[in-house]
Motif scaffolding. Structure first.
Motif, mmCIF file in Angstrom:
data_model
loop_
_atom_site.group_PDB
_atom_site.id
_atom_site.type_symbol
_atom_site.label_atom_id
_atom_site.label_comp_id
_atom_site.label_asym_id
_atom_site.label_seq_id
_atom_site.Cartn_x
_atom_site.Cartn_y
_atom_site.Cartn_z
ATOM 1 N N SER A 150 0.810 -0.969 -0.547
ATOM 2 C CA SER A 150 0.248 0.039 -0.489
ATOM 3 C C SER A 150 0.759 0.909 -0.179
ATOM 4 O O SER A 150 1.476 1.696 1.232
ATOM 5 C CB SER A 150 -0.618 0.144 1.139
ATOM 6 O OG SER A 150 -1.199 1.535 1.372
ATOM 7 N N ASP A 151 1.360 1.906 -0.879
ATOM 8 C CA ASP A 151 1.408 3.728 -0.895
ATOM 9 C C ASP A 151 0.844 3.687 0.153
ATOM 10 O O ASP A 151 2.555 4.805 0.539
ATOM 11 C CB ASP A 151 1.298 3.884 -2.407
ATOM 12 C CG ASP A 151 1.818 3.347 -3.398
ATOM 13 O OD1 ASP A 151 2.538 3.368 -3.516
ATOM 14 O OD2 ASP A 151 1.081 3.493 -4.735
ATOM 15 N N ARG A 152 -0.161 4.475 0.332
ATOM 16 C CA ARG A 152 -0.562 4.920 1.592
ATOM 17 C C ARG A 152 0.161 4.587 3.103
ATOM 18 O O ARG A 152 0.273 5.053 3.942
ATOM 19 C CB ARG A 152 -2.428 5.678 1.248
ATOM 20 C CG ARG A 152 -2.450 6.821 0.129
ATOM 21 C CD ARG A 152 -3.989 6.490 0.010
ATOM 22 N NE ARG A 152 -4.657 5.163 -0.165
ATOM 23 C CZ ARG A 152 -5.879 5.294 -0.483
ATOM 24 N NH1 ARG A 152 -6.735 6.218 -0.256
ATOM 25 N NH2 ARG A 152 -6.412 3.779 -1.162
ATOM 26 N N TYR A 162 -2.607 6.431 5.972
ATOM 27 C CA TYR A 162 -2.867 5.526 7.208
ATOM 28 C C TYR A 162 -2.276 5.110 7.976
ATOM 29 O O TYR A 162 -1.518 4.211 7.258
ATOM 30 C CB TYR A 162 -4.538 5.392 6.676
ATOM 31 C CG TYR A 162 -4.412 4.648 4.956
ATOM 32 C CD1 TYR A 162 -4.055 3.719 5.519
ATOM 33 C CD2 TYR A 162 -5.233 5.064 4.397
ATOM 34 C CE1 TYR A 162 -4.134 2.679 4.108
ATOM 35 C CE2 TYR A 162 -5.637 4.175 3.314
ATOM 36 C CZ TYR A 162 -4.831 3.136 3.064
ATOM 37 O OH TYR A 162 -5.090 1.987 1.807
ATOM 38 N N ASP A 201 -1.742 0.713 8.739
ATOM 39 C CA ASP A 201 -1.719 -0.206 8.452
ATOM 40 C C ASP A 201 -3.149 -0.795 9.080
ATOM 41 O O ASP A 201 -2.349 -1.617 10.107
ATOM 42 C CB ASP A 201 -0.527 -0.772 8.313
ATOM 43 C CG ASP A 201 -0.653 -2.746 8.031
ATOM 44 O OD1 ASP A 201 -1.931 -2.706 6.351
ATOM 45 O OD2 ASP A 201 0.239 -3.886 7.569
ATOM 46 N N ARG A 202 -4.335 -1.376 8.997
ATOM 47 C CA ARG A 202 -4.679 -2.461 9.535
ATOM 48 C C ARG A 202 -4.567 -3.458 9.154
ATOM 49 O O ARG A 202 -5.081 -4.177 9.927
ATOM 50 C CB ARG A 202 -6.134 -1.409 9.811
ATOM 51 C CG ARG A 202 -6.300 -0.397 9.525
ATOM 52 C CD ARG A 202 -7.515 0.469 10.949
ATOM 53 N NE ARG A 202 -8.003 0.425 9.897
ATOM 54 C CZ ARG A 202 -9.518 0.828 9.022
ATOM 55 N NH1 ARG A 202 -10.351 -0.502 10.118
ATOM 56 N NH2 ARG A 202 -9.984 1.040 7.979
ATOM 57 N N SER A 203 -4.911 -3.286 8.341
ATOM 58 C CA SER A 203 -4.982 -5.427 6.855
ATOM 59 C C SER A 203 -4.059 -5.990 7.816
ATOM 60 O O SER A 203 -4.212 -6.886 8.262
ATOM 61 C CB SER A 203 -5.363 -5.162 6.234
ATOM 62 O OG SER A 203 -5.528 -3.825 5.622
ATOM 63 N N ASP A 235 3.539 0.365 -4.124
ATOM 64 C CA ASP A 235 2.840 -0.483 -4.697
ATOM 65 C C ASP A 235 3.911 -0.928 -5.905
ATOM 66 O O ASP A 235 3.473 0.713 -7.449
ATOM 67 C CB ASP A 235 1.445 0.159 -5.214
ATOM 68 C CG ASP A 235 0.783 -0.249 -3.753
ATOM 69 O OD1 ASP A 235 0.023 -0.870 -3.980
ATOM 70 O OD2 ASP A 235 0.395 0.824 -3.278
ATOM 71 N N GLY A 271 -3.762 -6.624 -0.450
ATOM 72 C CA GLY A 271 -3.512 -4.348 -1.080
ATOM 73 C C GLY A 271 -3.151 -4.311 -2.619
ATOM 74 O O GLY A 271 -2.593 -5.518 -2.971
ATOM 75 N N GLY A 272 -3.476 -4.300 -3.687
ATOM 76 C CA GLY A 272 -1.970 -3.732 -4.452
ATOM 77 C C GLY A 272 -3.377 -4.104 -5.848
ATOM 78 O O GLY A 272 -2.811 -5.001 -6.853
ATOM 79 N N ASP A 306 -1.743 -0.032 -9.184
ATOM 80 C CA ASP A 306 -2.105 -1.716 -8.109
ATOM 81 C C ASP A 306 -0.903 -2.660 -9.179
ATOM 82 O O ASP A 306 -1.325 -2.614 -10.921
ATOM 83 C CB ASP A 306 -3.262 -2.148 -8.448
ATOM 84 C CG ASP A 306 -4.172 -1.412 -7.623
ATOM 85 O OD1 ASP A 306 -3.878 -0.694 -6.440
ATOM 86 O OD2 ASP A 306 -5.740 -1.380 -7.724
ATOM 87 N N GLY A 335 -6.224 -5.248 -0.141
ATOM 88 C CA GLY A 335 -6.148 -4.233 0.764
ATOM 89 C C GLY A 335 -6.671 -3.865 1.482
ATOM 90 O O GLY A 335 -7.393 -3.389 3.256
HETATM 91 N N1 LIG Z 1 -2.687 -1.746 4.805
HETATM 92 C C1 LIG Z 1 -4.596 -1.575 4.900
HETATM 93 N N2 LIG Z 1 -5.200 -0.892 6.019
HETATM 94 C C2 LIG Z 1 -6.062 -0.754 6.551
HETATM 95 N N3 LIG Z 1 -7.005 -0.394 4.861
HETATM 96 C C3 LIG Z 1 -6.378 -0.471 4.299
HETATM 97 C C4 LIG Z 1 -5.145 -0.780 3.548
HETATM 98 N N4 LIG Z 1 -5.179 -0.337 2.328
HETATM 99 C C5 LIG Z 1 -5.811 -0.418 1.671
HETATM 100 N N5 LIG Z 1 -7.096 -0.341 2.596
HETATM 101 C C6 LIG Z 1 -8.432 0.148 2.414
HETATM 102 O O1 LIG Z 1 -8.614 -0.972 1.502
HETATM 103 C C7 LIG Z 1 -9.652 0.048 0.575
HETATM 104 C C8 LIG Z 1 -9.105 -0.518 -0.678
HETATM 105 O O2 LIG Z 1 -7.708 1.376 -1.206
HETATM 106 P P1 LIG Z 1 -6.944 1.094 -2.215
HETATM 107 O O3 LIG Z 1 -7.705 0.250 -3.451
HETATM 108 O O4 LIG Z 1 -7.226 1.975 -2.798
HETATM 109 O O5 LIG Z 1 -5.641 0.251 -1.767
HETATM 110 P P2 LIG Z 1 -4.174 -0.147 -2.254
HETATM 111 O O6 LIG Z 1 -4.258 -0.138 -4.103
HETATM 112 O O7 LIG Z 1 -4.913 -1.908 -1.631
HETATM 113 O O8 LIG Z 1 -3.892 0.877 -1.488
HETATM 114 P P3 LIG Z 1 -2.420 2.135 -1.354
HETATM 115 O O9 LIG Z 1 -3.627 3.267 -2.212
HETATM 116 O O10 LIG Z 1 -3.038 2.688 0.007
HETATM 117 O O11 LIG Z 1 -1.586 1.880 -2.389
HETATM 118 C C9 LIG Z 1 -9.778 1.332 0.993
HETATM 119 O O12 LIG Z 1 -11.307 1.779 1.418
HETATM 120 C C10 LIG Z 1 -8.336 1.538 1.670
HETATM 121 O O13 LIG Z 1 -8.696 2.464 2.879
#
Ligand SMILES: Nc1ncnc2c1ncn2[C@@H]1O[C@H](COP(=O)(O)OP(=O)(O)OP(=O)(O)O)[C@@H](O)[C@H]1O
Ligand SMILES: Nc1nc2c(c(=O)[nH]1)N[C@H]1C(S)=C(S)[C@@H](COP(=O)(O)O)O[C@H]1N2
Length: 178
Positions: free
Chosen positions: A19-21, A27, A29-31, A54, A78-79, A86, A138
């Motif tokens: 997860s970039d974020r 945010y 990491d909860r997952s 990512d 994620g991703g 992704d 994710g």
């Molecule tokens: N590590 C995480 N912990 C908690 N919630 C997450 C995590 N990764 C993604 N999410 C949530 O999952 C949903 C899908 O998000 P998205 O597909 O953009 O995530 P991602 O591509 O896996 O990660 P990111 O966009 O941060 O690179 C969003 O509601 C996001 O808030």
């Protein structure tokens, strides 16, 4: 959830949050932690989640390190979607040698009734050397649903990969088992 049936003792797992974020601190990491707790409950020895952006090379590096270390199960979260960044399935495809399409489809199917967008996850499952690699979405909901599917089959899968499988019936699966 309780210990996965037929899981060999001493089985080790690694969680990779993609997860970039989460990586950038946008945010927490909860997952990843949810997955770590779930895999521990299934009976795996599992350390903290590794968080990577990512980035195809960063993801393959994390997967290859776990494979080289002889980890039994690597689960990513994620991703897997259709966002421009992704890339988790492609990175996973760079590493795995044998696909397990039925497991990936079961993971998508598990979320589909409640979350129609579950079909948008492009996650793979497969093996590299003696390591089982599974991609989950994710979201925390995707991780919870994915853990429910893994609970029923992962012990059997790890035992097969290790060559210690005794071909016992997987409980909870309706159908002819022997
Ligand atoms: N590590 C995480 N912990 C908690 N919630 C997450 C995590 N990764 C993604 N999410 C949530 O999952 C949903 C899908 O998000 P998205 O597909 O953009 O995530 P991602 O591509 O896996 O990660 P990111 O966009 O941060 O690179 C969003 O509601 C996001 O808030
Ligand atoms: N079980 C389950 N699967 C799910 C979801 C979910 O909430 N629960 N979210 C979906 C959504 S909205 C997307 S975009 C894809 C990909 O998510 P990712 O890019 O975070 O991996 O997973 C899908 N799979």
């Amino acid at each position: 959830m309780s210990r996965s049936s037929s899981l060999p003792s001493g089985a080790r797992a690694q969680v990779v949050t993609v997860s970039d974020r989460a990586y950038g601190g946008v945010y927490p990491d909860r997952s990843g932690p949810l997955l770590v707790a779930g895999l521990a409950e299934l009976g795996f020895a599992v350390g903290p989640a590794q968080v990577v952006p990512d980035d195809r090379e960063r993801i393959t590096a994390a997967l290859r390190a776990a494979v080289a270390d002889g980890i039994d199960l690597v689960v990513t979260t994620g991703g897997t979607g259709l966002g421009p960044r992704d890339i988790t399935p492609e990175a996973t495809g760079d590493v795995i040698e044998r696909l397990i399409p039925g497991l990936a489809e079961a993971l998508r199917a598990a979320g589909r009734d409640a979350v129609p967008a579950a079909v948008l996850s492009r996650g793979l499952a497969g093996t590299a050397a003696a390591t089982l690699v599974v991609n989950l979405p994710g979201s925390t909901g995707g991780v919870r649903d994915g853990l429910g599917v893994l609970a029923g089959v992962v012990g059997h899968a790890v035992a097969q990969i290790r060559g210690t499988d005794d071909h016992t019936v997987v409980p909870g699966v309706a159908g002819t088992a022997d």
